[in-house]
Scaffold this motif. Structure first.
Motif, PDB file in Angstrom:
ATOM      1  N   PRO A 110       0.821  -1.215   0.000  1.00 18.83           N
ATOM      2  CA  PRO A 110       0.000   0.000   0.000  1.00 18.83           C
ATOM      3  C   PRO A 110       0.855   1.265   0.000  1.00 18.83           C
ATOM      4  CG  PRO A 110      -0.867  -1.599   1.560  1.00 18.83           C
ATOM      5  CD  PRO A 110       0.454  -2.137   1.084  1.00 18.83           C
ATOM      6  N   GLY A 111       0.544   2.173  -0.928  1.00 24.42           N
ATOM      7  CA  GLY A 111       1.267   3.430  -1.017  1.00 24.42           C
ATOM      8  C   GLY A 111       2.604   3.349  -1.713  1.00 24.42           C
ATOM      9  N   GLY A 112       2.995   2.142  -2.137  1.00 26.99           N
ATOM     10  CA  GLY A 112       4.269   1.981  -2.821  1.00 26.99           C
ATOM     11  C   GLY A 112       4.199   2.467  -4.259  1.00 26.99           C
ATOM     12  N   PRO A 113       5.347   2.560  -4.932  1.00 25.14           N
ATOM     13  CA  PRO A 113       5.364   3.064  -6.301  1.00 25.14           C
ATOM     14  C   PRO A 113       4.644   2.147  -7.272  1.00 25.14           C
ATOM     15  CG  PRO A 113       7.509   2.186  -5.705  1.00 25.14           C
ATOM     16  CD  PRO A 113       6.696   2.211  -4.449  1.00 25.14           C
ATOM     17  N   VAL A 114       3.823   2.760  -8.123  1.00 22.45           N
ATOM     18  CA  VAL A 114       3.014   2.014  -9.090  1.00 22.45           C
ATOM     19  C   VAL A 114       3.235   2.617 -10.476  1.00 22.45           C
ATOM     20  CG1 VAL A 114       0.633   1.582  -9.869  1.00 22.45           C
ATOM     21  CG2 VAL A 114       1.234   1.270  -7.472  1.00 22.45           C
ATOM     22  N   VAL A 115       3.232   1.747 -11.471  1.00 16.06           N
ATOM     23  CA  VAL A 115       3.240   2.191 -12.864  1.00 16.06           C
ATOM     24  C   VAL A 115       1.933   1.759 -13.508  1.00 16.06           C
ATOM     25  CG1 VAL A 115       4.365   2.056 -15.106  1.00 16.06           C
ATOM     26  CG2 VAL A 115       5.750   2.020 -13.023  1.00 16.06           C
ATOM     27  N   LEU A 116       1.150   2.729 -13.964  1.00 16.10           N
ATOM     28  CA  LEU A 116      -0.058   2.443 -14.737  1.00 16.10           C
ATOM     29  C   LEU A 116       0.376   2.251 -16.180  1.00 16.10           C
ATOM     30  CD1 LEU A 116      -3.530   4.144 -14.702  1.00 16.10           C
ATOM     31  CD2 LEU A 116      -2.217   4.084 -16.827  1.00 16.10           C
ATOM     32  N   GLU A 138      -3.357   7.631  -8.711  1.00 14.84           N
ATOM     33  CA  GLU A 138      -2.480   8.145  -7.659  1.00 14.84           C
ATOM     34  C   GLU A 138      -3.289   8.619  -6.454  1.00 14.84           C
ATOM     35  OE1 GLU A 138       1.516  10.236  -8.301  1.00 14.84           O
ATOM     36  OE2 GLU A 138       0.072  11.884  -8.136  1.00 14.84           O
ATOM     37  N   GLN A 139      -4.403   9.299  -6.723  1.00 17.48           N
ATOM     38  CA  GLN A 139      -5.266   9.760  -5.634  1.00 17.48           C
ATOM     39  C   GLN A 139      -5.880   8.592  -4.886  1.00 17.48           C
ATOM     40  OE1 GLN A 139      -8.070  12.331  -7.599  1.00 17.48           O
ATOM     41  NE2 GLN A 139      -6.507  13.789  -8.234  1.00 17.48           N
ATOM     42  N   VAL A 145       2.376   7.385  -8.692  1.00 11.99           N
ATOM     43  CA  VAL A 145       2.006   6.610  -9.875  1.00 11.99           C
ATOM     44  C   VAL A 145       2.652   7.248 -11.103  1.00 11.99           C
ATOM     45  CG1 VAL A 145       0.117   5.896 -11.399  1.00 11.99           C
ATOM     46  CG2 VAL A 145      -0.179   5.779  -8.917  1.00 11.99           C
ATOM     47  N   ARG A 146       3.378   6.456 -11.847  1.00  8.77           N
ATOM     48  CA  ARG A 146       3.931   6.894 -13.119  1.00  8.77           C
ATOM     49  C   ARG A 146       3.152   6.210 -14.236  1.00  8.77           C
ATOM     50  NH1 ARG A 146       7.926   4.896 -10.294  1.00  8.77           N
ATOM     51  NH2 ARG A 146       8.720   3.461 -11.891  1.00  8.77           N
TER      52      ARG A 146
END
Length: 227
Positions: A110-116, A138-139, A145-146
């Motif tokens: 949770p809250g870690g870096p994510v790539v969409l 991201e919200q 989020v990248r």
């Protein structure tokens, strides 16, 4: 009585096409109306064939971004018919909520870096939609989020964006060629987690119901008109 038609792009994978069918059935049940799934290409029934019977319909595209299909193919299929056509399904907070659910189910921190990762498009409107989807995720996710694409059109290719330890959220509705590429390339780039596609998540069903209800309100819930 007006019916609901949901239209997906279509894929050569049976499981991918089943997503639209499931969404149509569940949304139709929630709305208490007849519902059908149709496809732009690669799978039957094609939207043009479904609409050709002249039955009054509200059409909810299961396409996540604005592009050629939304601007050209779908309006052409509905031209001169008793059809009210909706806009692209995304971006929308309910899609972001569904993506969060898929990330959590996949074990993403949770809250870690994510790539969409989206399919990608050369259409400026589609690019704007993909960027907006990244902000919504991201919200909803509460972490950075990248945005990347499979094709590199509209955002950098995922190979250049995904870093070791990232979680990847496919901005794709159904499994198929693109989702296979997202999984294989993300893993090769060192992604720690690759979530499932959005699929027939309850939030997606709710979004389709809302879109269909809005279209029905345009036509008074009865005889549809060209929209």
């Amino acid at each position: 009585m007006t019916r609901l038609v949901v239209v997906a792009h279509g894929t050569r994978q049976l499981l991918g096409n089943a997503v639209a069918s499931i969404i149509a059935k569940r949304a139709g049940r929630a709305l208490g109306m007849e519902s059908k799934a149709a496809y732009v290409e690669l799978c039957e029934p094609l939207l043009t064939d479904v609409l050709a019977d002249g039955h009054p319909s509200v059409v909810v595209p299961l396409l996540l971004s604005t592009g050629y299909h939304i601007k050209v193919d779908l309006p052409q299929a509905a031209e001169g018919l008793p059809v009210t056509m909706g806009s692209a399904l995304g971006p929308d907070p309910l899609l972001a909520s569904a993506q969060v659910s898929r990330l959590v189910a996949a074990g993403a921190a949770p809250g870690g870096p994510v790539v969409l990762v989206a399919a990608g498009s050369n259409d400026p409107d589609a690019r704007a939609d993909i960027a907006a989807a990244g902000l919504l995720l991201e919200q909803a996710w509460g972490g950075p989020v990248r945005v990347a694409t499979v094709s590199g059109s509209g955002a950098p290719p995922l190979d250049q964006v995904v870093r070791p330890g990232d979680a990847v959220s496919p901005y794709l509705l159904a499994p198929g060629f693109f989702s296979d590429l997202v999984r294989s390339r993300s893993s090769a780039a060192g992604a720690e987690t690759v979530a499932d596609v959005i699929g027939p998540h309850p939030d997606v069903i709710e979004l389709v119901v809302r879109r269909a209800s809005a279209l029905l309100a345009e036509v008074g819930g009865g005889q549809a008109q060209v929209g």
